[in-house]
Design a protein around this motif. Sequence first.
Motif, short mmCIF file in Angstrom:
data_model
loop_
_atom_site.label_atom_id
_atom_site.label_comp_id
_atom_site.label_asym_id
_atom_site.label_seq_id
_atom_site.Cartn_x
_atom_site.Cartn_y
_atom_site.Cartn_z
N ILE A 145 0.83 -1.20 0.00
CA ILE A 145 0.00 0.00 0.00
C ILE A 145 0.87 1.25 0.00
N ILE A 146 1.94 1.25 0.80
CA ILE A 146 2.87 2.39 0.83
C ILE A 146 3.49 2.60 -0.54
N ASN A 147 3.72 1.52 -1.27
CA ASN A 147 4.30 1.60 -2.60
C ASN A 147 3.29 2.01 -3.67
N GLY A 148 2.06 2.30 -3.24
CA GLY A 148 1.10 2.88 -4.18
C GLY A 148 0.08 1.94 -4.78
N ILE A 149 0.05 0.67 -4.34
CA ILE A 149 -0.92 -0.28 -4.88
C ILE A 149 -2.27 -0.08 -4.19
N ARG A 150 -3.33 0.10 -4.98
CA ARG A 150 -4.65 0.41 -4.44
C ARG A 150 -5.67 -0.68 -4.68
N ASP A 151 -5.40 -1.58 -5.59
CA ASP A 151 -6.36 -2.61 -5.98
C ASP A 151 -6.59 -3.58 -4.81
#
Length: 395
Positions: free
Chosen positions: A203-209
Amino acid sequence: MSSAINQQDTLLRVEHLCQYFGPTKAVDDVSFDIKRGEVFGLVGESGCGKTTTGRSIIKIYDITSGSIYFEGQRICAGTRSYVEAIKAAKAEMKTASPERKAELQAVIAENKNQIHLAKYDHKHSDHQYVETLVAQLNAEYAENLKKAKTPEETEALKKKYREDLRIAKKTKLITKIQMIFQDPVASLNPRMTVKEIISEGLIINGIRDKEYLDQKVYEILELVGLTREHAGRYPHEFSGGQKQRIGIARSVIMHPDLLIADEPVSALDVSIQAQVINLLNDLREQLGLTIAHDLSVVKYFSDRIGVMYFGKMVELASSDELFAHPLHPYTKSLLSAIPLPDPISEKKRTRMRYDPLSAHDYNGTDQPSLREVAPGHFVHCNDAEYMAYRREMGL
């Protein structure tokens, strides 16, 4: 890590690492490198600097001096050695001749430049990595868009490109190094569920799915020997061994190139230790680095072993070589402390005590450094000890 990867490719290089806390030299001038796909063990008594070395590599601490290179890029750099060189040059200038003063001014200028470069690399390594990622992504999608045959295919590629670009811009080089902490209880947030703990890095790395995150968490839980039903529980509902498996899952889900395991079994029961070690051994193609304490575990698990004493690397060799031909007195004392599972042999086992004052004579000009006594076998020694070790090896 694929076994097809070149084993000689250096993944991590540590050069003259120093980590000081005030007057305490927790790590003092330590150097080693780790090949891609290799498991490297670091051993020594409590307080010798193993954990500090691992935490310095992963940038939990800002290092005092030295450099750390990961995948060919400097990610950590300290400045103390350059500052001290400048102070020494300025002090010498007070009594130096005009010719020597010119040389010293050049030394000062060079060290000031090294301080600037060190601070820049330490601060901007992630930014430089993102620039490389974005350039690779742009080149890849430019090629793919040229091959698109329909407007729908082009639009789908553009949408995926925007998502991949957003994630790439949030990526940090340091996330390719992950750490399993020594205490499985203290390292897990008691207010987060297992799913939240394991997916936090993604999540911190930008994954939202959300669907993708759930699927990855379930896959990794099964990989470490847990079940998807465990995802909704909290850390206090698990045993020590299960908590350590959660810590391993949290690290492995990031697909690291380098995994630092800080004494991952020392806080666990012996039966659970075997489970966790077997799990790590099953996953070792995804591991790059192991930092452990139990010598018998390190021998079973590591390709090469470094021995630390009071912040210094005193011996470094392959696992088989170190156990077959230990040279440094401290290494011999460590090996003599390994208990044997045979009561008859255990009674005959001679325990050696290491006393650095009586074992070495470093009072004169013959000072020690880490030297290659035999191919691939390094020992911290002075000239006299070097020759003695060479004779001991029959060289």
